[in-house]
Design a protein around this motif. Structure first.
Motif, PDB file in Angstrom:
ATOM      1  N   ALA A 279      62.088 -17.022 -43.762  1.00  0.00           N
ATOM      2  CA  ALA A 279      61.779 -18.424 -43.464  1.00  0.00           C
ATOM      3  C   ALA A 279      60.372 -18.547 -42.872  1.00  0.00           C
ATOM      4  O   ALA A 279      59.615 -19.454 -43.207  1.00  0.00           O
ATOM      5  CB  ALA A 279      62.817 -18.996 -42.496  1.00  0.00           C
ATOM      6  N   VAL A 283      57.336 -21.010 -44.328  1.00  0.00           N
ATOM      7  CA  VAL A 283      56.780 -22.187 -43.641  1.00  0.00           C
ATOM      8  C   VAL A 283      55.737 -21.828 -42.586  1.00  0.00           C
ATOM      9  O   VAL A 283      55.073 -22.708 -42.045  1.00  0.00           O
ATOM     10  CB  VAL A 283      57.890 -23.046 -42.977  1.00  0.00           C
ATOM     11  CG1 VAL A 283      58.818 -23.601 -44.012  1.00  0.00           C
ATOM     12  CG2 VAL A 283      58.650 -22.268 -41.923  1.00  0.00           C
ATOM     13  N   GLU A 313      69.309 -20.090 -45.853  1.00  0.00           N
ATOM     14  CA  GLU A 313      68.625 -20.609 -44.659  1.00  0.00           C
ATOM     15  C   GLU A 313      67.117 -20.701 -44.872  1.00  0.00           C
ATOM     16  O   GLU A 313      66.441 -21.540 -44.263  1.00  0.00           O
ATOM     17  CB  GLU A 313      68.935 -19.743 -43.421  1.00  0.00           C
ATOM     18  CG  GLU A 313      68.482 -18.305 -43.480  1.00  0.00           C
ATOM     19  CD  GLU A 313      69.535 -17.366 -44.049  1.00  0.00           C
ATOM     20  OE1 GLU A 313      69.443 -16.151 -43.794  1.00  0.00           O
ATOM     21  OE2 GLU A 313      70.460 -17.843 -44.756  1.00  0.00           O
ATOM     22  N   GLU A 316      66.607 -23.960 -46.773  1.00  0.00           N
ATOM     23  CA  GLU A 316      66.891 -25.142 -45.950  1.00  0.00           C
ATOM     24  C   GLU A 316      65.705 -25.526 -45.055  1.00  0.00           C
ATOM     25  O   GLU A 316      65.524 -26.694 -44.742  1.00  0.00           O
ATOM     26  CB  GLU A 316      68.146 -24.925 -45.097  1.00  0.00           C
ATOM     27  CG  GLU A 316      69.430 -24.811 -45.908  1.00  0.00           C
ATOM     28  CD  GLU A 316      69.624 -25.963 -46.887  1.00  0.00           C
ATOM     29  OE1 GLU A 316      69.766 -27.108 -46.438  1.00  0.00           O
ATOM     30  OE2 GLU A 316      69.610 -25.720 -48.109  1.00  0.00           O
ATOM     31  N   VAL A 317      64.895 -24.535 -44.632  1.00  0.00           N
ATOM     32  CA  VAL A 317      63.757 -24.871 -43.764  1.00  0.00           C
ATOM     33  C   VAL A 317      62.689 -25.659 -44.521  1.00  0.00           C
ATOM     34  O   VAL A 317      61.783 -26.232 -43.904  1.00  0.00           O
ATOM     35  CB  VAL A 317      63.104 -23.612 -43.133  1.00  0.00           C
ATOM     36  CG1 VAL A 317      64.060 -22.881 -42.241  1.00  0.00           C
ATOM     37  CG2 VAL A 317      62.523 -22.691 -44.183  1.00  0.00           C
ATOM     38  N   GLN A 320      62.457 -30.443 -44.502  1.00  0.00           N
ATOM     39  CA  GLN A 320      61.578 -31.339 -43.742  1.00  0.00           C
ATOM     40  C   GLN A 320      60.112 -31.301 -44.239  1.00  0.00           C
ATOM     41  O   GLN A 320      59.503 -32.352 -44.444  1.00  0.00           O
ATOM     42  CB  GLN A 320      61.672 -30.995 -42.250  1.00  0.00           C
ATOM     43  CG  GLN A 320      60.787 -31.838 -41.343  1.00  0.00           C
ATOM     44  CD  GLN A 320      59.479 -31.145 -41.010  1.00  0.00           C
ATOM     45  OE1 GLN A 320      59.398 -29.920 -41.057  1.00  0.00           O
ATOM     46  NE2 GLN A 320      58.457 -31.915 -40.708  1.00  0.00           N
TER      47      GLN A 320
END
Length: 511
Positions: A279, A283, A313, A316-317, A320
């Motif tokens: 993750a 990001v 997971e 999912e980050v 946003q």
């Protein structure tokens, strides 16, 4: 004697000027304060060896160095040259008259040569803002820093060149870059061209729509159907970057240390991280956060091949950043925001075996297995992808066709024309340049439908059980299709085509 020299700390994509105060007094010792990290603390050994190997030396006195502001943590080895020049000036080994008028950054090798640094463009912008006369930095970084006009940028290979300059023994010529020439260089010669792709006309049409409106797209199909080949060619049909976009993109890559002997980036970035990426890799992260793949793809394309193979997971980050077009990474004492205005292109097989529910396929999977495989991708993430399209294998007749396919340049002309129409439409709105960036209020304003189109959309919503976000996505894609046709209003034909591009919302598409 007290001398002040100047360096810079980079946080996010912005630079902060650091004042390095060097005081030499009676006594013995080397004291470095102002929250330096280990790389800076170790600099005394590099500086001592570099100066000795070039005929200078660390004075055998008490050296106190303060890096102000003292409550701001400094990191990295880029302050070696700043500290070395400060020590030489404070010990009267070189003239100190003008050292405080220049920004000085660079990592020293033991022989006095300089290694490249990160964030040179951000530092140069800050140096110009604060009225510095010039900027000394390693030669490998000079092209990116020289993009900033109105600042003398000196690329140096050895500490002796900087010493010679301040002593008046050596003339250094500032590097001058013609940003316009750099910007337009190699724009019309893409490495990957759509002319190489045989068949797949409907998928090329989807790619054109995605590029014209900046829409996220997912390609679903069996192995060998051309998903990766098509995705790699998407940057070649995107409109050329504006100067502002090119500067933003170059700044992010400069901070990440991804620019080596290159000036202004004129090609839209294409990032394709492996599915084992974490993750933080995607990001951004770290104790002093660095940009991740999603920010390195800013103003370009982020390609996630084999989407279900990524950890849930990790995917999912992205929810946003895809919505807000920026990533904010928070730590206990500060937070950093990186821009992430990207086009997401994802590809996936429809099942673990790779093929549709076809009894003749080499590896078949049951509908239950396919459903389980697809469920690795959450509904909210799929909702943020505007276009879902099935990619079928190219038949032999198309593969052996000798007629040349349409080139990327001709597709790009239509895309650029559609983007220009969108730029005019959103000229009065800040931060919105193309259809994919529209919010709900703008969708209602610019995607008004007639009665026929409304009825068609209502039927599709009820039958496919679409979410409110999917409804907005359909309207955005329909608006882009209308822009490609250069029409002012969205009609039922545009809506019908946009609905087709929601494959994963259809009941029973698996079987």
């Amino acid at each position: 004697m007290l001398v002040k020299v100047f360096g810079s700390a980079v946080f996010g994509v912005e630079a902060t000027t650091v004042t390095v105060e060097v005081n030499i007094d009676k006594g013995v010792g080397y004291h470095l304060v102002g929250l330096p990290d280990n790389a800076i603390k170790e600099s005394s050994y590099r500086i001592a060896a570099a100066l000795k190997n070039n005929g200078y030396q660390l004075p055998g006195k008490k050296i106190t160095i303060n890096m102000a502001p003292a409550d701001l943590r400094k990191e990295g080895s880029a302050y070696d040259l700043t500290l070395a020049v400060g020590i030489l000036a404070a010990s009267n080994q070189i003239k100190a008259d003008e050292v405080d008028q220049y920004m000085i950054m660079g990592e020293l090798s033991l022989d006095g040569s300089l290694q490249p640094i990160k964030g040179a463009l951000s530092i140069a912008i800050k140096a110009k803002e604060e009225g510095f006369k010039g900027f000394f930095l390693p030669k490998q970084n000079v092209k990116e820093a020289a993009i900033v006009s109105g600042l003398n940028v000196y690329g140096v290979e050895n500490v002796l060149e900087v010493i010679g300059f301040f002593e008046g023994k050596q003339e250094l010529e500032p590097t001058v870059i013609d940003t316009r020439e750099e910007f337009y260089k190699a724009l019309d010669f893409p490495e990957y061209d759509f002319a190489d792709v045989k068949g797949q006309e409907s998928i090329k049409r989807c790619m054109e729509i995605a590029a014209a409106g900046g829409h996220n797209i997912i390609l679903i199909g069996p192995p060998g159907s051309g998903k990766t080949m098509l995705a790699k060619r998407l940057p070649s049909i995107l409109p050329p970057m504006t100067m502002k976009e090119a500067l933003e993109t170059t700044k992010i890559h400069s901070v990440a240390g991804k620019i080596k002997d290159v000036g202004l980036m004129n090609q839209r970035p294409f990032r394709s991280p492996h599915h084992s990426a974490s993750a933080a890799a995607l990001v951004g992260g770290g104790s002093y956060p660095q940009p991740g793949e999603i920010s390195l793809a800013h103003n370009g394309v982020l390609f996630l091949d084999e989407l279900p193979e990524f950890k849930r997971e990790v995917l999912e980050v992205m929810r946003q950043p895809l919505e807000d077009r920026e990533v904010t990474i928070s730590r206990a004492k500060f937070s950093i925001t990186y821009p992430s205005s990207i086009m997401l292109v994802a590809s996936m097989n429809p099942s673990p075996g790779g093929y549709f529910n076809d009894p003749d396929a080499p590896v078949s999977s049951s509908p239950a297995e396919m459903h389980r495989y697809l469920s690795k991708i959450s509904g909210p993430l799929l909702d943020r992808i505007d276009i879902h399209i099935e990619v079928t294998p190219v038949p032999f007749e198309k593969l052996t066709e000798t007629r040349p396919a349409e080139s990327s340049l001709s597709i790009r002309k239509r895309v650029t024309k559609a983007r220009e129409k969108q730029s005019q439409r959103f000229a009065h709105l800040e931060g919105i340049h193309y259809n994919a960036q529209m919010n709900t209020k703008q969708i209602r304003e610019f995607c008004a439908l007639d009665e026929t189109s409304l009825q068609l959309l209502k039927t599709a919503m009820e039958r496919l059980n679409l979410s409110a976000r999917a409804y907005d996505r359909i309207l955005k894609v329909a608006r882009t299709i209308a822009d490609l046709e250069q029409t002012e209003t969205v009609n039922s034909g545009h809506i019908a085509e946009a609905i087709q591009y929601r494959s994963l919302d259809r009941d029973g598409w698996l079987g």
